[in-house]
Scaffold this motif. Structure first.
Motif, short mmCIF file in Angstrom:
data_model
loop_
_atom_site.label_atom_id
_atom_site.label_comp_id
_atom_site.label_asym_id
_atom_site.label_seq_id
_atom_site.Cartn_x
_atom_site.Cartn_y
_atom_site.Cartn_z
N VAL A 209 18.47 7.57 76.62
CA VAL A 209 17.71 6.50 77.27
C VAL A 209 17.49 5.32 76.32
O VAL A 209 17.57 4.16 76.72
CB VAL A 209 16.36 7.04 77.79
N PHE A 210 17.21 5.62 75.04
CA PHE A 210 16.99 4.55 74.05
C PHE A 210 18.24 3.66 73.93
O PHE A 210 18.14 2.43 73.89
CB PHE A 210 16.65 5.15 72.69
N GLU A 211 19.42 4.29 73.89
CA GLU A 211 20.66 3.52 73.78
C GLU A 211 20.89 2.67 75.02
O GLU A 211 21.31 1.51 74.92
CB GLU A 211 21.85 4.47 73.57
N VAL A 212 20.62 3.25 76.20
CA VAL A 212 20.80 2.49 77.44
C VAL A 212 19.86 1.30 77.49
O VAL A 212 20.26 0.18 77.85
CB VAL A 212 20.59 3.41 78.66
N LEU A 213 18.60 1.52 77.13
CA LEU A 213 17.62 0.42 77.13
C LEU A 213 17.99 -0.65 76.12
O LEU A 213 17.76 -1.85 76.35
CB LEU A 213 16.22 0.97 76.85
N SER A 214 18.58 -0.24 75.00
CA SER A 214 19.00 -1.21 73.99
C SER A 214 20.13 -2.09 74.53
O SER A 214 20.17 -3.29 74.29
CB SER A 214 19.47 -0.49 72.72
N VAL B 174 27.18 16.51 78.79
CA VAL B 174 28.17 15.63 78.15
C VAL B 174 27.48 14.29 77.92
O VAL B 174 27.14 13.60 78.89
CB VAL B 174 29.41 15.45 79.04
N PRO B 175 27.21 13.91 76.69
CA PRO B 175 26.42 12.70 76.40
C PRO B 175 26.92 11.44 77.11
O PRO B 175 26.13 10.68 77.66
CB PRO B 175 26.53 12.57 74.87
N SER B 176 28.23 11.22 77.09
CA SER B 176 28.77 9.99 77.69
C SER B 176 28.50 9.95 79.19
O SER B 176 28.21 8.89 79.76
CB SER B 176 30.27 9.88 77.43
N GLN B 177 28.59 11.11 79.86
CA GLN B 177 28.35 11.15 81.30
C GLN B 177 26.87 10.98 81.62
O GLN B 177 26.51 10.28 82.58
CB GLN B 177 28.88 12.45 81.88
N LEU B 178 26.01 11.61 80.82
CA LEU B 178 24.57 11.44 81.02
C LEU B 178 24.16 9.99 80.76
O LEU B 178 23.31 9.43 81.46
CB LEU B 178 23.80 12.38 80.09
N ARG B 179 24.78 9.40 79.78
CA ARG B 179 24.49 7.99 79.49
C ARG B 179 24.88 7.11 80.67
O ARG B 179 24.17 6.17 81.03
CB ARG B 179 25.26 7.56 78.23
N GLN B 180 26.02 7.43 81.30
CA GLN B 180 26.46 6.66 82.45
C GLN B 180 25.49 6.79 83.61
O GLN B 180 25.24 5.83 84.34
CB GLN B 180 27.86 7.13 82.88
N VAL B 181 24.91 7.98 83.77
CA VAL B 181 23.93 8.21 84.84
C VAL B 181 22.72 7.29 84.65
O VAL B 181 22.30 6.58 85.58
CB VAL B 181 23.49 9.69 84.87
N PHE B 182 22.16 7.31 83.44
CA PHE B 182 20.99 6.47 83.17
C PHE B 182 21.35 4.98 83.22
O PHE B 182 20.55 4.15 83.66
CB PHE B 182 20.37 6.82 81.82
N GLN B 183 22.55 4.65 82.75
CA GLN B 183 23.00 3.26 82.78
C GLN B 183 23.03 2.75 84.22
O GLN B 183 22.56 1.64 84.52
CB GLN B 183 24.40 3.16 82.17
N ASN B 184 23.55 3.57 85.13
CA ASN B 184 23.64 3.15 86.53
C ASN B 184 22.25 3.07 87.17
O ASN B 184 21.94 2.10 87.89
CB ASN B 184 24.51 4.14 87.32
N LEU B 185 21.42 4.07 86.93
CA LEU B 185 20.09 4.10 87.55
C LEU B 185 19.22 2.93 87.08
O LEU B 185 18.63 2.20 87.90
CB LEU B 185 19.40 5.43 87.26
N ILE B 186 19.13 2.77 85.77
CA ILE B 186 18.27 1.71 85.23
C ILE B 186 18.86 0.33 85.53
O ILE B 186 18.15 -0.61 85.90
CB ILE B 186 18.06 1.90 83.72
#
Length: 254
Positions: free
Chosen positions: A172-177, A201-213
């Motif tokens: 979440v910190f990376e996505v918010l950054s 899988v970090p990259s896939q979880l990151r994509q989830v938060f990236q899309n939602l936020i």
């Protein structure tokens, strides 16, 4: 009808094709019984013949069905084999395409990172605000490079992507950054609870938060500052309407 009861004459009669015999004087009752017995025997023989014919037809039908089934199985096997070969070819093409695209993307990202560092070191030493933006740019470029690498790995269908322990707080910190410019532009408030470490899988979880936020910011009202809250719950069973577990509060607290 036998004229003599001697065995040699009886044997000759059977050898000639007789199936039974009666002797004189003829006993009417015995004659009727013999006729009834032969009629019943003839009827049973006809029934056996009908059953034999039915069985022969059934065997032919099943044999034909088995041959048709084997033919369909062979055709289906050939079709699946052809599809598998086509899939393997497309998979190989996808891997080649992903490698080329990833390589072409990583090179300009690498140059952005290098030149940004040079600008920071030579021209923005005394500018605190500019230094902050440069640091964000370098960090985003590094994450972009990592995402490209993850994309390449993910596109290799023959390789199994194994889940690993992932700290959602870091994700979440990376996505918010990465979205900080949009957060500032929208004057958004983001409230994030303490999140757990989960297998994924970090990259896939990151994509989830990236899309939602990202969608929450993008589709917010122009005249209303969005408030985004990020939290978690533990549920008793894996259902959308599953009840919250008593452990949820302790898991979500910092």
């Amino acid at each position: 009808m036998a004229l003599n009861k001697e065995k040699k004459y009886i044997s000759k009669g059977y050898e000639a094709g007789a199936v039974d015999y009666i002797t004189k004087p003829v006993d009417p009752d015995l004659l009727i019984l013999k006729v009834k017995a032969f009629l019943k025997l003839h009827q049973q023989q006809n029934e056996l013949k009908d059953i034999r014919d039915l069985l022969s037809k059934e065997i032919e039908i099943r044999k034909e069905a088995q041959e048709n089934l084997e033919l369909k199985v062979r055709e289906r096997t050939r079709e699946l084999s052809s599809k598998n070969e086509e899939l393997e070819l497309r998979n190989h093409e996808l891997q080649q395409f992903s490698w080329v695209v990833s390589h072409d993307l990583k090179e300009p990202v690498r140059k952005i990172e290098i030149f940004t560092k040079i600008i920071k070191e030579k021209f923005l030493v005394a500018d605190e605000k500019a230094d902050d933006y440069i640091n964000r740019t370098i960090s985003s470029a590094g994450r972009m490079s990592k995402l490209i690498t993850d994309l390449l790995e993910y596109s290799r269908l023959s390789a199994k992507v194994k889940p690993e322990k992932t700290d959602l707080n870091n994700v979440v910190f990376e996505v918010l950054s990465d979205l900080d410019y949009l957060i500032e532009e929208k004057k958004a408030t983001v409230k994030a609870q303490h999140l757990p470490v989960i297998p994924g899988v970090p990259s896939q979880l990151r994509q989830v938060f990236q899309n939602l936020i990202g969608n929450a910011l993008k589709f917010s009202k122009d005249d209303v500052a969005p408030v985004i809250e990020i939290g978690c719950e533990i549920i008793t069973e894996r259902k959308f309407d599953g009840a919250t577990s008593p452990k949820a509060n302790s898991a979500a607290s910092p």
